[in-house]
Enzyme design. Sequence first.
Site, PDB file in Angstrom:
ATOM      1  CD  GLU A  39      -1.104   1.047   3.509  1.00  0.00           C
ATOM      2  OE1 GLU A  39      -2.253   1.343   3.221  1.00  0.00           O
ATOM      3  OE2 GLU A  39      -0.560   1.385   4.563  1.00  0.00           O
ATOM      4  CG  HIS A  68      -2.064   5.054   2.364  1.00  0.00           C
ATOM      5  ND1 HIS A  68      -2.646   6.284   2.615  1.00  0.00           N
ATOM      6  CD2 HIS A  68      -1.325   4.766   3.463  1.00  0.00           C
ATOM      7  CE1 HIS A  68      -2.260   6.712   3.807  1.00  0.00           C
ATOM      8  NE2 HIS A  68      -1.467   5.804   4.344  1.00  0.00           N
ATOM      9  CG  HIS A 176      -2.334   0.771   9.345  1.00  0.00           C
ATOM     10  ND1 HIS A 176      -2.390   1.682   8.308  1.00  0.00           N
ATOM     11  CD2 HIS A 176      -2.757   1.435  10.453  1.00  0.00           C
ATOM     12  CE1 HIS A 176      -2.838   2.845   8.790  1.00  0.00           C
ATOM     13  NE2 HIS A 176      -3.062   2.726  10.078  1.00  0.00           N
ATOM     14  CG  HIS A 178       4.498   1.451   8.406  1.00  0.00           C
ATOM     15  ND1 HIS A 178       4.923   2.399   7.496  1.00  0.00           N
ATOM     16  CD2 HIS A 178       3.373   0.921   7.869  1.00  0.00           C
ATOM     17  CE1 HIS A 178       4.081   2.455   6.475  1.00  0.00           C
ATOM     18  NE2 HIS A 178       3.126   1.568   6.687  1.00  0.00           N
TER      19      HIS A 178
HETATM   20 FE   FE2 Z   1       1.328   1.283   5.513  1.00  0.00          FE
HETATM   21 FE   FE2 Z   2      -2.014   1.686   6.161  1.00  0.00          FE
END
Ligand code: FE2
Ligand code: FE2
Length: 271
Positions: A39, A68, A176, A178
């Site tokens: 993403e 995203h 998501h 990270h």
């Molecule tokens: Fe991400």
């Molecule tokens: Fe994300």
Amino acid sequence: MRILFIGDVVGKPGRKIVERAVPGLVREHGLDLVVANAENAAGGSGLTPSIYRELVRAGVDAITLGDHIYRRREIYSVLESETNIVKPANLPPESVGRNWALVTARNGERVAVFCLLGQLFMKPVNSPWQAADRVLGELPGDVRVRLVDFHAEATSDMQLMGRYLDGRVAAVLGTHTHVPTADECILPEGTAFQCDVGMTGPFESIIGRRIDRVLATTLTGLPTEFDVATKDVRLCGTIVDVDSATGRATTIRRLCVTESDLPRLQSPPAE
Ligand SMILES: [Fe+2]
Ligand SMILES: [Fe+2]
């Protein structure tokens, strides 16, 4: 069978380490399937057709996405035509892309892949719980190995999804945030679980972006360009072994490839 799931690939640094490391990782670990969340692959947000092809050429067999997903409109055509890339299954039904993908692993087994968005501290979306049930109802019964990317912000949400799907899928792996979490485990009914497998990109950063820019905007409230950072690039992911007869996971382990691992991974295989 052995599956590697790679966390959010961020910008060019993330793509480059995927390209350099994945063929060696496939060899070194005997991987049957490589799945990546892409993403953030295009400049830190979204995905383009050429970057999609770049990742596939590098050895990524299936691609999941997240909040995203539609940042780069060019990706619509890929989401419509390619069969190994999925949108989050709890986006509106009218949105572009498929809710699940079937991909054939190197051992010949078919694997189902889908992803879901969390609801806590995220933009409003449909229920990921209902979407998971719907997808599982649609999948062919003979496809026993099923991998779920739960793209969510809150660890409580992630743990709940692991428990909700325990025994119904081979793995629930988060993306998501990270940031990799040290909670990988096999849940009681045989589902491999980890809150977040982490990011594939520059770790000297704020979740992949330049520290000075994010700090300046945070302190002053004034906008800056959140360029993708460049230093300490790592590939973070998780390897899951699955019994393909039952679709249950047998082992799970975290993987973190740093730039110092690349010479080893890129050297030709020993005879
Ligand atoms: Fe991400
Ligand atoms: Fe994300």
